[in-house]
Structure formats: C-alpha cells, structure tokens
Design a protein around this motif. Structure first.
Motif, PDB file in Angstrom:
ATOM      1  N   CYS A 168     -31.941 -18.885  -4.573  1.00 59.50           N
ATOM      2  CA  CYS A 168     -31.687 -18.691  -3.150  1.00 59.50           C
ATOM      3  C   CYS A 168     -32.994 -18.319  -2.472  1.00 59.50           C
ATOM      4  N   THR A 169     -33.257 -18.881  -1.286  1.00 56.43           N
ATOM      5  CA  THR A 169     -34.465 -18.520  -0.543  1.00 56.43           C
ATOM      6  C   THR A 169     -34.128 -17.795   0.750  1.00 56.43           C
ATOM      7  N   ASP A 170     -32.866 -17.530   1.006  1.00 62.08           N
ATOM      8  CA  ASP A 170     -32.462 -16.931   2.273  1.00 62.08           C
ATOM      9  C   ASP A 170     -32.927 -15.492   2.454  1.00 62.08           C
ATOM     10  N   ALA A 171     -33.246 -14.802   1.392  1.00 64.38           N
ATOM     11  CA  ALA A 171     -33.588 -13.382   1.487  1.00 64.38           C
ATOM     12  C   ALA A 171     -35.004 -13.146   1.995  1.00 64.38           C
ATOM     13  N   HIS A 172     -35.867 -14.147   1.943  1.00 64.36           N
ATOM     14  CA  HIS A 172     -37.257 -14.035   2.369  1.00 64.36           C
ATOM     15  C   HIS A 172     -38.018 -12.971   1.587  1.00 64.36           C
ATOM     16  N   ARG A 173     -37.639 -12.805   0.353  1.00 65.76           N
ATOM     17  CA  ARG A 173     -38.326 -11.877  -0.538  1.00 65.76           C
ATOM     18  C   ARG A 173     -38.122 -12.385  -1.951  1.00 65.76           C
ATOM     19  N   HIS A 174     -38.937 -11.920  -2.859  1.00 63.01           N
ATOM     20  CA  HIS A 174     -38.811 -12.334  -4.259  1.00 63.01           C
ATOM     21  C   HIS A 174     -38.086 -11.247  -5.030  1.00 63.01           C
ATOM     22  N   ARG A 175     -37.046 -11.622  -5.741  1.00 63.70           N
ATOM     23  CA  ARG A 175     -36.343 -10.666  -6.601  1.00 63.70           C
ATOM     24  C   ARG A 175     -35.630 -11.471  -7.678  1.00 63.70           C
ATOM     25  N   ASP A 176     -35.741 -11.033  -8.906  1.00 64.12           N
ATOM     26  CA  ASP A 176     -35.143 -11.788 -10.001  1.00 64.12           C
ATOM     27  C   ASP A 176     -34.273 -10.933 -10.902  1.00 64.12           C
ATOM     28  N   TYR A 177     -33.730  -9.862 -10.363  1.00 66.77           N
ATOM     29  CA  TYR A 177     -32.865  -9.006 -11.169  1.00 66.77           C
ATOM     30  C   TYR A 177     -31.614  -8.685 -10.368  1.00 66.77           C
ATOM     31  N   PRO A 178     -30.490  -8.585 -11.029  1.00 65.17           N
ATOM     32  CA  PRO A 178     -29.271  -8.250 -10.291  1.00 65.17           C
ATOM     33  C   PRO A 178     -29.213  -6.779  -9.914  1.00 65.17           C
ATOM     34  N   VAL A 179     -28.771  -6.510  -8.717  1.00 66.44           N
ATOM     35  CA  VAL A 179     -28.551  -5.137  -8.254  1.00 66.44           C
ATOM     36  C   VAL A 179     -27.046  -5.000  -8.044  1.00 66.44           C
ATOM     37  N   PRO A 180     -26.364  -4.181  -8.853  1.00 61.65           N
ATOM     38  CA  PRO A 180     -24.911  -4.071  -8.723  1.00 61.65           C
ATOM     39  C   PRO A 180     -24.487  -3.788  -7.287  1.00 61.65           C
ATOM     40  N   GLY A 181     -23.513  -4.544  -6.834  1.00 60.32           N
ATOM     41  CA  GLY A 181     -23.002  -4.386  -5.484  1.00 60.32           C
ATOM     42  C   GLY A 181     -23.816  -5.109  -4.431  1.00 60.32           C
ATOM     43  N   ASP A 182     -24.987  -5.620  -4.803  1.00 63.85           N
ATOM     44  CA  ASP A 182     -25.845  -6.311  -3.837  1.00 63.85           C
ATOM     45  C   ASP A 182     -26.038  -7.764  -4.236  1.00 63.85           C
ATOM     46  N   ASP A 183     -26.418  -7.979  -5.488  1.00 66.07           N
ATOM     47  CA  ASP A 183     -26.742  -9.323  -5.933  1.00 66.07           C
ATOM     48  C   ASP A 183     -25.644  -9.981  -6.753  1.00 66.07           C
ATOM     49  N   GLU A 184     -24.506  -9.331  -6.907  1.00 72.03           N
ATOM     50  CA  GLU A 184     -23.442  -9.951  -7.682  1.00 72.03           C
ATOM     51  C   GLU A 184     -22.905 -11.138  -6.907  1.00 72.03           C
ATOM     52  N   TRP A 185     -22.801 -12.250  -7.570  1.00 76.04           N
ATOM     53  CA  TRP A 185     -22.278 -13.450  -6.934  1.00 76.04           C
ATOM     54  C   TRP A 185     -20.799 -13.532  -7.268  1.00 76.04           C
ATOM     55  N   THR A 186     -19.988 -13.840  -6.272  1.00 71.89           N
ATOM     56  CA  THR A 186     -18.544 -13.890  -6.473  1.00 71.89           C
ATOM     57  C   THR A 186     -18.000 -15.255  -6.099  1.00 71.89           C
ATOM     58  N   ASP A 187     -16.831 -15.549  -6.664  1.00 73.08           N
ATOM     59  CA  ASP A 187     -16.149 -16.791  -6.298  1.00 73.08           C
ATOM     60  C   ASP A 187     -15.318 -16.549  -5.040  1.00 73.08           C
ATOM     61  N   ARG A 188     -14.581 -17.550  -4.602  1.00 69.09           N
ATOM     62  CA  ARG A 188     -13.804 -17.424  -3.365  1.00 69.09           C
ATOM     63  C   ARG A 188     -12.729 -16.349  -3.433  1.00 69.09           C
ATOM     64  N   ALA A 189     -12.282 -16.026  -4.645  1.00 69.26           N
ATOM     65  CA  ALA A 189     -11.259 -14.996  -4.814  1.00 69.26           C
ATOM     66  C   ALA A 189     -11.875 -13.599  -4.902  1.00 69.26           C
ATOM     67  N   GLY A 190     -13.209 -13.515  -4.881  1.00 69.24           N
ATOM     68  CA  GLY A 190     -13.876 -12.217  -4.953  1.00 69.24           C
ATOM     69  C   GLY A 190     -14.199 -11.762  -6.363  1.00 69.24           C
ATOM     70  N   ASN A 191     -13.959 -12.608  -7.366  1.00 74.30           N
ATOM     71  CA  ASN A 191     -14.272 -12.261  -8.749  1.00 74.30           C
ATOM     72  C   ASN A 191     -15.766 -12.458  -9.011  1.00 74.30           C
ATOM     73  N   VAL A 192     -16.392 -11.493  -9.699  1.00 71.79           N
ATOM     74  CA  VAL A 192     -17.801 -11.613 -10.041  1.00 71.79           C
ATOM     75  C   VAL A 192     -17.979 -12.776 -11.015  1.00 71.79           C
ATOM     76  N   ILE A 193     -18.943 -13.636 -10.712  1.00 71.61           N
ATOM     77  CA  ILE A 193     -19.249 -14.767 -11.601  1.00 71.61           C
ATOM     78  C   ILE A 193     -20.136 -14.233 -12.716  1.00 71.61           C
ATOM     79  N   GLU A 194     -19.634 -14.284 -13.939  1.00 65.74           N
ATOM     80  CA  GLU A 194     -20.379 -13.763 -15.075  1.00 65.74           C
ATOM     81  C   GLU A 194     -21.352 -14.810 -15.605  1.00 65.74           C
ATOM     82  N   ASN A 195     -22.376 -14.330 -16.302  1.00 63.83           N
ATOM     83  CA  ASN A 195     -23.385 -15.196 -16.909  1.00 63.83           C
ATOM     84  C   ASN A 195     -24.102 -16.061 -15.879  1.00 63.83           C
ATOM     85  N   CYS A 196     -24.313 -15.513 -14.704  1.00 65.01           N
ATOM     86  CA  CYS A 196     -25.047 -16.203 -13.649  1.00 65.01           C
ATOM     87  C   CYS A 196     -26.222 -15.311 -13.253  1.00 65.01           C
ATOM     88  N   THR A 197     -27.411 -15.861 -13.276  1.00 64.12           N
ATOM     89  CA  THR A 197     -28.605 -15.104 -12.906  1.00 64.12           C
ATOM     90  C   THR A 197     -29.076 -15.557 -11.539  1.00 64.12           C
TER      91      THR A 197
END
Length: 76
Positions: free
Chosen positions: A4-33
């Motif tokens: 993703c380039t929308d953040a306009h910053r470089h970051r490559d680590y997940p931050v719980p509650g911030d960088d967790e990617w979810t599906d349409r139902a709100g479930n956290v997508i596991e094994n996704c970096t």
C-alpha cells in the motif's frame, strides 16, 4: 503480502489495531504481511527479500534516494 502506498510513509511491520487487514466481515486476515511504501512526494524505494526458512518469510529494506530528500530553508 499486500503493498500500500496510501500512508505516505514507509512501514513494514504490523501494529495491532492499526495495520491489521480485515475482510468485509471484519475478520482479521491471517498470514498477510502489509507493507506501506513511500508516498507520492517521497520518491524513494523499498526492496523485499523472501526467505522460506525464516519464520517471518519477508524482510523489507527502505532505500533513500539522496537527490529526492527535501531541502529545508530557515529564515534568520
């Protein structure tokens, strides 16, 4: 991996509650970096290394282009 380039910053680590990617139902997508690369005003680049033997699998490195660094001028 999702890039993703929308953040306009470089970051490559997940931050719980911030960088967790979810599906349409709100479930956290596991094994996704998620990787956030530099935005439009910061013309640098990011490289990725894949190592199947490493539990993290991916590693990322930011590369700064010196000619693209901003110049700051201060009024005295």
């Amino acid at each position: 991996m999702a890039v993703c380039t929308d953040a306009h910053r470089h970051r490559d680590y997940p931050v719980p509650g911030d960088d967790e990617w979810t599906d349409r139902a709100g479930n956290v997508i596991e094994n996704c970096t998620p990787v956030m690369t530099f935005g439009s005003s910061l013309n640098h680049w990011t490289s990725a290394t894949v190592d199947a033997k490493d539990p993290q699998v991916f590693s990322f490195h930011q590369h700064i282009v010196p000619a693209n660094l901003p110049t700051y001028k201060f009024n005295s």
